[in-house]
Design an enzyme around this catalytic site. Structure first.
Site, mmCIF file in Angstrom:
data_model
loop_
_atom_site.group_PDB
_atom_site.id
_atom_site.type_symbol
_atom_site.label_atom_id
_atom_site.label_comp_id
_atom_site.label_asym_id
_atom_site.label_seq_id
_atom_site.Cartn_x
_atom_site.Cartn_y
_atom_site.Cartn_z
ATOM 1 N N GLY A 19 0.832 -1.203 0.000
ATOM 2 C CA GLY A 19 0.000 0.000 0.000
ATOM 3 C C GLY A 19 0.859 1.242 0.000
ATOM 4 O O GLY A 19 1.920 1.255 0.609
ATOM 5 N N THR A 134 4.870 1.834 6.387
ATOM 6 C CA THR A 134 3.445 1.512 6.480
ATOM 7 C C THR A 134 2.760 2.532 7.367
ATOM 8 O O THR A 134 3.331 2.960 8.377
ATOM 9 C CB THR A 134 3.171 0.107 7.048
ATOM 10 O OG1 THR A 134 1.766 -0.003 7.307
ATOM 11 C CG2 THR A 134 3.909 -0.191 8.331
ATOM 12 N N ASP A 136 0.387 1.664 9.073
ATOM 13 C CA ASP A 136 -0.122 0.854 10.192
ATOM 14 C C ASP A 136 0.826 0.831 11.396
ATOM 15 O O ASP A 136 0.415 0.465 12.491
ATOM 16 C CB ASP A 136 -0.354 -0.596 9.731
ATOM 17 C CG ASP A 136 -1.324 -0.683 8.567
ATOM 18 O OD1 ASP A 136 -2.139 0.246 8.416
ATOM 19 O OD2 ASP A 136 -1.278 -1.678 7.821
ATOM 20 N N MET A 178 -8.047 2.467 9.553
ATOM 21 C CA MET A 178 -7.190 1.387 9.044
ATOM 22 C C MET A 178 -6.224 0.897 10.119
ATOM 23 O O MET A 178 -6.295 1.325 11.267
ATOM 24 C CB MET A 178 -6.425 1.864 7.822
ATOM 25 C CG MET A 178 -7.255 1.917 6.566
ATOM 26 S SD MET A 178 -6.220 2.331 5.146
ATOM 27 C CE MET A 178 -7.336 1.941 3.804
ATOM 28 N N ARG A 180 -4.883 -2.612 9.737
ATOM 29 C CA ARG A 180 -4.829 -4.062 9.575
ATOM 30 C C ARG A 180 -5.009 -4.764 10.930
ATOM 31 O O ARG A 180 -5.989 -4.500 11.586
ATOM 32 C CB ARG A 180 -3.523 -4.474 8.909
ATOM 33 C CG ARG A 180 -3.743 -5.457 7.764
ATOM 34 C CD ARG A 180 -2.448 -6.000 7.295
ATOM 35 N NE ARG A 180 -1.989 -5.384 6.068
ATOM 36 C CZ ARG A 180 -2.476 -5.660 4.866
ATOM 37 N NH1 ARG A 180 -3.451 -6.498 4.704
ATOM 38 N NH2 ARG A 180 -1.982 -5.084 3.801
ATOM 39 N N GLN A 284 -6.849 8.100 4.667
ATOM 40 C CA GLN A 284 -5.779 8.026 5.678
ATOM 41 C C GLN A 284 -4.400 7.838 5.056
ATOM 42 O O GLN A 284 -3.375 8.045 5.699
ATOM 43 C CB GLN A 284 -6.036 6.846 6.641
ATOM 44 C CG GLN A 284 -7.267 7.032 7.482
ATOM 45 C CD GLN A 284 -7.765 5.717 8.065
ATOM 46 O OE1 GLN A 284 -7.417 5.355 9.167
ATOM 47 N NE2 GLN A 284 -8.587 4.996 7.325
ATOM 48 N N ARG A 285 -4.370 7.375 3.822
ATOM 49 C CA ARG A 285 -3.071 7.139 3.161
ATOM 50 C C ARG A 285 -2.717 8.245 2.176
ATOM 51 O O ARG A 285 -1.627 8.237 1.602
ATOM 52 C CB ARG A 285 -3.112 5.803 2.406
ATOM 53 C CG ARG A 285 -3.122 4.607 3.282
ATOM 54 C CD ARG A 285 -2.456 3.400 2.674
ATOM 55 N NE ARG A 285 -2.681 3.152 1.289
ATOM 56 C CZ ARG A 285 -3.211 2.036 0.782
ATOM 57 N NH1 ARG A 285 -3.607 1.082 1.598
ATOM 58 N NH2 ARG A 285 -3.325 1.863 -0.502
HETATM 59 O O1 F6P Z 1 -1.286 -1.678 5.168
HETATM 60 C C1 F6P Z 1 -1.843 -0.455 4.862
HETATM 61 C C2 F6P Z 1 -3.336 -0.573 4.636
HETATM 62 O O2 F6P Z 1 -3.829 0.720 4.378
HETATM 63 C C3 F6P Z 1 -4.109 -1.243 5.764
HETATM 64 O O3 F6P Z 1 -4.322 -0.392 6.855
HETATM 65 C C4 F6P Z 1 -5.355 -1.656 5.038
HETATM 66 O O4 F6P Z 1 -5.965 -2.784 5.646
HETATM 67 C C5 F6P Z 1 -4.845 -2.039 3.675
HETATM 68 O O5 F6P Z 1 -3.613 -1.371 3.509
HETATM 69 C C6 F6P Z 1 -5.780 -1.676 2.562
HETATM 70 O O6 F6P Z 1 -5.241 -2.174 1.395
HETATM 71 P P1 F6P Z 1 -5.745 -1.776 -0.070
HETATM 72 O O7 F6P Z 1 -5.219 -0.405 -0.379
HETATM 73 O O8 F6P Z 1 -5.156 -2.815 -0.944
HETATM 74 O O9 F6P Z 1 -7.241 -1.770 -0.042
#
Ligand code: F6P
Length: 357
Positions: A19, A134, A136, A178, A180, A284-285
């Protein structure tokens, strides 16, 4: 690795896997700027391990890394491609691409999956130095990963906003975040935002305890509540039915999410308080990294390049605080020059450690 002219400058491959995460570009920039000054050249593989398997790459230069420090995402693109998915062994293809591109060492920037691949490649004799990332914050071997503080700030800002609307409507607001299988984001943002309940994967919750807490709070005259729930949080066995998704990625991880919707329904049904859920998701990302993450990412990039230059392969850079004996250094004035954890001259932190995830 290919035989190289002893006078030719060494060539480093970079990739970002898993991610995306605020701060990835700051790492790329730091590696490239540090390495160019030492005479290295750089190639960036596109979309994580997919770029290595498909031999898709771009040249990285001083020019191509201009202005990327504050940019979120990754200029290289990313994916969850796994060279070892389904029992395959992608080592030979990776080796072939690196030879064709004249790459002497690889710096993969990623989480447990990307660095797990890096470890397998190292075991096959390919020179790698890993950089952990990450939002996370759930990687062993380092106290903190860049991207985490940015995510915490985004969630905290959201909680602040939800407070005012929750109060206006006398509602319970459930905020799903988020993380995980770790509750770092939920815990830090929940504390910073003054949440009334924080539910994390590490401690299965009892829905009756949660609603009893909310009832007590409202009986004391509070008209609203904020419940922060991590996407990986789960009820204590046998206390509440949830719907588990079946989708998994190339590394076998299930796609999480949805616990907030379950809680919204259960809290409203059991308490009678009007309840709404907000699933913050990929917001959040996204966006620009906060200053802390830019600095940490830059330190990681510099340390990774220095590890490559020093031939310390099979390492992962890290940031690790330590407990000091009283009187050793604590209680004394610290500056950027005095060898604090954030700016050592003789012992540059983060230190490389074996890539063991
Ligand atoms: O590991 C980072 C993360 O944002 C987790 O918090 C979340 O579960 C996952 O990636 C989501 O993944 P994707 O972007 O593949 O939906």
């Amino acid at each position: 690795m290919p035989e190289r002219d002893a006078n030719a400058s060494a060539r480093i491959g970079l990739l970002t896997g898993g991610g995306d995460c605020p701060g990835l570009n700051a790492v790329i920039r730091a590696v490239v700027r540090r390495g160019l000054a030492e005479g290295y050249s750089f190639v960036g593989f596109q979309y994580g391990w997919a770029g290595v398997l498909e031999n898709k790459a771009v040249e990285l230069s001083s020019q191509s890394t201009v202005g990327i420090l504050p940019r979120g995402g990754t200029i290289l693109g990313t994916s969850r491609t796994n060279p070892y998915a389904g029992g395959k062994d992608g080592t030979a293809v990776v080796r072939q691409t690196l030879e064709q591109r004249g790459v002497d060492a690889l710096i993969p920037i990623g989480g447990e999956d990307t660095l797990g691949v890096a470890l397998r490649l190292r075991e096959a004799g390919i020179p790698v130095v890993g950089v952990p990332k990450t939002i996370d914050n759930d990687l062993g071997g380092t106290d903190v990963t860049f991207g985490f503080q940015t995510a915490v700030q985004i969630v905290t800002d959201a909680i602040d906003r939800l407070h005012t609307t929750a109060e206006s409507h006398n509602r319970v607001m459930v905020v799903e975040v988020m993380g995980r299988h770790a509750g770092w984001i939920a815990t830090h943002a929940g504390i910073a935002g003054g949440a009334d309940a924080i539910l994390v994967p590490e401690r299965p919750f009892d829905i009756e305890e949660v609603v009893a807490h909310l009832r007590r709070r409202h009986a004391r005259g509070r008209s609203f509540s904020i419940v922060v729930v991590a996407e990986g949080a789960a009820p204590r066995e046998g206390t509440l039915a949830t719907r588990a998704g079946t989708e998994t990625d190339a590394f076998g991880h299930p796609r999480l999410g949805g616990i907030g919707v379950t809680l919204e329904g259960e809290i409203e049904r059991r308490t009678g308080f009007e309840t709404r859920v907000t699933i913050l998701g990929h917001v959040q990302r996204g966006g620009t990294p906060v200053a802390f993450d830019r600095v940490l990412a830059t330190r990681f990039g510099v340390a990774a390049m220095d590890a490559v230059a020093g031939g310390r392969f099979g390492m992962m850079v890290r940031d690790r605080g330590a407990v000091l004996r009283l009187g050793e250094r604590c209680g004394r004035w610290s500056s950027t020059e005095s060898g604090s954890r954030f700016a050592r001259r003789t012992d540059p932190s983060p230190r490389p450690v074996p890539a063991s995830c």
